[in-house]
Write a protein that holds these residues in place. Sequence first.
Motif, PDB file in Angstrom:
ATOM      1  N   ARG A  13       0.843  -1.203   0.000  1.00 37.32           N
ATOM      2  CA  ARG A  13       0.000   0.000   0.000  1.00 37.32           C
ATOM      3  C   ARG A  13       0.871   1.243   0.000  1.00 37.32           C
ATOM      4  N   ASN A  14       1.935   1.206   0.805  1.00 34.78           N
ATOM      5  CA  ASN A  14       2.811   2.378   0.871  1.00 34.78           C
ATOM      6  C   ASN A  14       3.554   2.599  -0.441  1.00 34.78           C
ATOM      7  N   ILE A  15       3.943   1.514  -1.096  1.00 33.39           N
ATOM      8  CA  ILE A  15       4.640   1.660  -2.377  1.00 33.39           C
ATOM      9  C   ILE A  15       3.718   2.355  -3.384  1.00 33.39           C
ATOM     10  N   ILE A  16       2.479   1.901  -3.432  1.00 35.46           N
ATOM     11  CA  ILE A  16       1.542   2.495  -4.395  1.00 35.46           C
ATOM     12  C   ILE A  16       1.251   3.954  -4.014  1.00 35.46           C
ATOM     13  N   GLN A  17       1.082   4.171  -2.714  1.00 33.91           N
ATOM     14  CA  GLN A  17       0.816   5.536  -2.253  1.00 33.91           C
ATOM     15  C   GLN A  17       1.959   6.486  -2.623  1.00 33.91           C
ATOM     16  N   ASN A  18       3.199   5.999  -2.417  1.00 31.33           N
ATOM     17  CA  ASN A  18       4.360   6.840  -2.762  1.00 31.33           C
ATOM     18  C   ASN A  18       4.362   7.215  -4.230  1.00 31.33           C
ATOM     19  N   ALA A  19       3.991   6.227  -5.071  1.00 30.32           N
ATOM     20  CA  ALA A  19       4.011   6.493  -6.504  1.00 30.32           C
ATOM     21  C   ALA A  19       2.979   7.542  -6.887  1.00 30.32           C
ATOM     22  N   MET A  20       1.923   7.644  -6.097  1.00 24.30           N
ATOM     23  CA  MET A  20       0.857   8.574  -6.453  1.00 24.30           C
ATOM     24  C   MET A  20       1.017   9.942  -5.815  1.00 24.30           C
ATOM     25  N   ARG A  21       1.973  10.048  -4.913  1.00 23.62           N
ATOM     26  CA  ARG A  21       2.115  11.284  -4.156  1.00 23.62           C
ATOM     27  C   ARG A  21       2.208  12.525  -5.057  1.00 23.62           C
ATOM     28  N   PRO A  22       3.031  12.489  -6.128  1.00 28.41           N
ATOM     29  CA  PRO A  22       3.160  13.699  -6.955  1.00 28.41           C
ATOM     30  C   PRO A  22       1.847  14.130  -7.598  1.00 28.41           C
ATOM     31  N   GLU A  26      -5.839  12.289  -2.865  1.00 27.42           N
ATOM     32  CA  GLU A  26      -5.985  11.871  -1.472  1.00 27.42           C
ATOM     33  C   GLU A  26      -6.079  10.350  -1.441  1.00 27.42           C
ATOM     34  N   ILE A  27      -5.225   9.734  -0.626  1.00 19.94           N
ATOM     35  CA  ILE A  27      -5.155   8.265  -0.610  1.00 19.94           C
ATOM     36  C   ILE A  27      -5.866   7.711   0.620  1.00 19.94           C
ATOM     37  N   GLU A 111       6.844   0.989 -14.080  1.00 17.14           N
ATOM     38  CA  GLU A 111       5.644   0.279 -14.549  1.00 17.14           C
ATOM     39  C   GLU A 111       4.415   0.708 -13.760  1.00 17.14           C
ATOM     40  N   LEU A 112       4.612   0.897 -12.453  1.00 15.57           N
ATOM     41  CA  LEU A 112       3.499   1.296 -11.598  1.00 15.57           C
ATOM     42  C   LEU A 112       3.000   2.680 -11.995  1.00 15.57           C
ATOM     43  N   ILE A 113       3.928   3.593 -12.164  1.00 13.20           N
ATOM     44  CA  ILE A 113       3.532   4.964 -12.503  1.00 13.20           C
ATOM     45  C   ILE A 113       2.808   4.993 -13.850  1.00 13.20           C
ATOM     46  N   LYS A 114       3.334   4.231 -14.778  1.00 12.40           N
ATOM     47  CA  LYS A 114       2.713   4.151 -16.097  1.00 12.40           C
ATOM     48  C   LYS A 114       1.278   3.615 -15.983  1.00 12.40           C
TER      49      LYS A 114
END
Lengths: 120, 286, 592
Positions: A13-22, A26-27, A111-114
């Motif tokens: 969850r934290n990995i995905i959250q970090n990728a979305m931070r920029p 709201e997560i 890949e996640l960001i994409k």
Amino acid sequence: MKVIIADDSKVMRNIIQNAMRPMGTEIIQAGSGQEVFEQLEIHGGKVGAIFMDWNMPGMTGLECLKLLKKNEKYKDIPVLMISTESEDDKVSIAREAGAKGYLTKPFTNEELIKFINSSI
Amino acid sequence: MLNRIIAIDCSPPVINVLNDFLGDTITLESLSFKNIRELKDCRMIILQEGDEKPDLLKQIRKLRYACHFRNIPIIVFRTMENKGSMEPFITAGATEVISLQDPPAAIRQILSGHLIPNRQPLKEETEYIDSFVKNTCAVLKTVASLDVSFEEVYFDNDFKIFGDVSGLIALTGGAEGILGITFYWPLAQTIIARMMGTDEDKINAELIHDGVAEIVNMIGGTTKKDFVGQPYHFEISLPSVIVGSGHQLGHSDKMPIAVLVFRADSQYFAVQICLKPDPNGKTNGK
Amino acid sequence: MKEISDSLFNYGYSVSTAMDMRGVLSSLSSDVIELILCDNKLSDVSGYDLLHFLKNDPLREKIPFIFCVPLHDQGSAKKAFKDGATDFIVYPIEPGDMAARIGEICPPPKKDNNESAPQPDPEIDYSATQMVKITNNDEERRDAKRAALLRILKIEISRNGILWIPGQIKNISAKGMFIKTSMLGKAGVELYVRVSLPSGISVVKGSIKHITFKNLNVSEDAGIGVEIEKSAEWVDYLKYIKSHLQKGSTPAIPQKVQEAPQTMKNAERTLFLTRGNDDSDEENNADKNKGASLEKRFYQSLIGKQLNNYKVVSFIGAGAMGGVFKGWDIALERTVALKVISFELAAQDKFREMFIKEARFISQLDHPNIASIYHIGNENQILYFAMEYIEGASMAELIKKGDKLYSIKGLDYLITICEALDLVSQKNIIHRDLKPANIMINSQDIVKLVDFGVAITVDVGEKNKEGIVGSPFYISPEAIQGLPMDHRSDIYSLGASFYHAFTGFAPFEGDSAEEVLLKHLNEELTPLRKKNPAISTALGKVIEKMMAKEPDNRFQDYQALVKLLKSLKSKAAKFQKIKNATLIFRIKRKPS
Ligand SMILES: [Mg+2]
């Protein structure tokens, strides 16, 4: 925009959250299928997308997805699967159940960001 | 072939027993614990219990750690008349506890058995081991940008865990078995920190437990994809975490447990697999 | 020592006493012991040994241990402290001084006049060890009792029902329990908990509610809170625990698996009794068990190894002469069975020879129904041979499974084995250990005779100096008596094996191997039809004749036997065809 990240793994969850931070979204984190429904209730269903793990204790991601699609209030929220279940037939089962996107674990950060960008 | 046996702080009776049966092909090196430098080419480690050795369990633990998950037998000789349980030694990492009072024939055979070289995988075992090796490396490369190399494989019929933290997953449906990954703490911490893109000191026990479980989940998940349409195809369940060392999780006479040893820089970890192919499964290529 | 325990009692401690290590351990598992006072010599072990043992037991290492030694034989205080002793007291000592020193470590409870602490048993007047336990009031005592009870309630947990990891109940309620264990997981995951009840092992299902651990990589104090699903087993378990808490007694330490009594287990194994030395007192048995454990450990050490050209893949079982493994021949690329001589036998030239002889016997027996031998080898002083691997089950396993062997198929097996044994007898070889476990049936339904480990030639058999060899359930009377033997002894054992296969019962049963052996000698055989009415009288008679006590009253050779069995078979086959029935050997008379 609010996004739910449902995964039983806090690390994930934290990995995905970090990728979305920029992106400034709201997560909301959820550790199981039940928690997804609890969070939707709390936020009045105003959620832009749900990133959904498959293997979770209790209600699995797939079961949760199916219930969401049956629910009048939530059926239009896009659900994006992120799972280790990676066989072709698993992907099609999720697609048929209404998943809008599917990313298999493991993935690189790029890949996640994409995946996130292409799906929301 | 590695033919070095290290006897650590052993008394003459034990050394004599060893010399009696070892013959010329094997060199016996008698050392004190603090003088051990290298276990690399060592075939077997012998220790001796004694009144003056309060640190024996600690020594066993250190040696087991220094073996880097390789199958180096650690044999403890007991010389005291009254014996308590041998469990503490085994839990600390000993392979076998032998009493000097045991029949010499038994001592000789058990030591001989442990000295016989490990076998290489059978063809059918290679089929699944190769996939697990490839995917273990791929998963850690992908999620943690970690270069991992496969060192060796050996087989055991006990599911033993020596390490600090392990992720364990039951394989069901079709092929059946168990998949486990075991790390010592520092490497686990490094990997989880790299996965999360943060500093190692921000990684606590909870995150390590969680992350190790997720790693075994990903290795299982990617590998089962390789086995679609084959007798080795399985489904995964939710992972468990085992903390601490010296656990004996089960015993399987029928299905050997493959222990794969990996290296990441100067640190090591192990992947253990016990996989019974689906008897009704389609064979490779149908 | 009585003075010490009395004086401590007067200072408000309650005291348990023990003479030996066993007594100490049993007190520790049944009482809350807060301190141990120990002499340097107990009746079985030394005080240092006890100390060493306890300090290596994670559940007991924290109990303070005080040495209390006589002035004239003090032993070594240095050693005691090094091993973890808390104090070292030399007596004689004033009771007040003693109490003060103990009080420093473990203060006495306040004296409560309403409470009558349990009296020390006046019968025990001399004790080497004394344990102090403290009870303040009822409530505390109940808590302590509860803690003590929970401490010994070991359980096992598993996620998949295959691998079990130990746990210890720290707290329990109707809803579930908190378990100290190394197996953590995530909230919500399901698991099984294996608990022990007087009636046997029960499994209850539950799910993890919460997980606790210190922020460390060690299993100390890690544990899981588990909610248990309601079930009859769970209700039983709660009742069981409750009843013990009320009674204030502690249950016996739960056993893991209930095993068959050792003697009966032995009755299934091949005996090697040396004449003149067949007294099996306790010490002997202990030695045997220890030997068996060493043997097992030797076999374990071979798993995953390579003996010359053979990979040792998995363990199949232990036979009369050694362990049998599934192996892989890397040169010829085929699966083999590897038979490795047991260490006990390997040390004696006689048995090494016997082992090699077995290989030679088998190599003489070129028959499709006798497992053939490929190679005999010696690596690192480990003697072994490679032979045909039979993928399938032994007749013993089929009997255990309840397979109906009283069928044409079963009869076929018997005929085939007789034909194979005909060849064996022509070579003047006696198998001597015919039993269902040595008759294998492979996946193509072909019978194979295995394990010639104790076979001998007839001329050697006449000397027969080794004493009794064979498996008690199937052994012939002449073998038991040590009389000269020939192939008719095998006919008896084969008859006994098929008696078992056809009826589901061994011909003679008993509580011990000795009892069974005596019955072979003296007791009349129960006709097969009495045990299984589906067996025809004619077939029953054949087996009964095979098992005649006197060799002269049995079939004298296999040919006659085979001929008779074949005619029975064709009759049964005809009958089966007409009736289209599964097979009943007995032809029922038509009701008139
Ligand atoms: Mg998951």
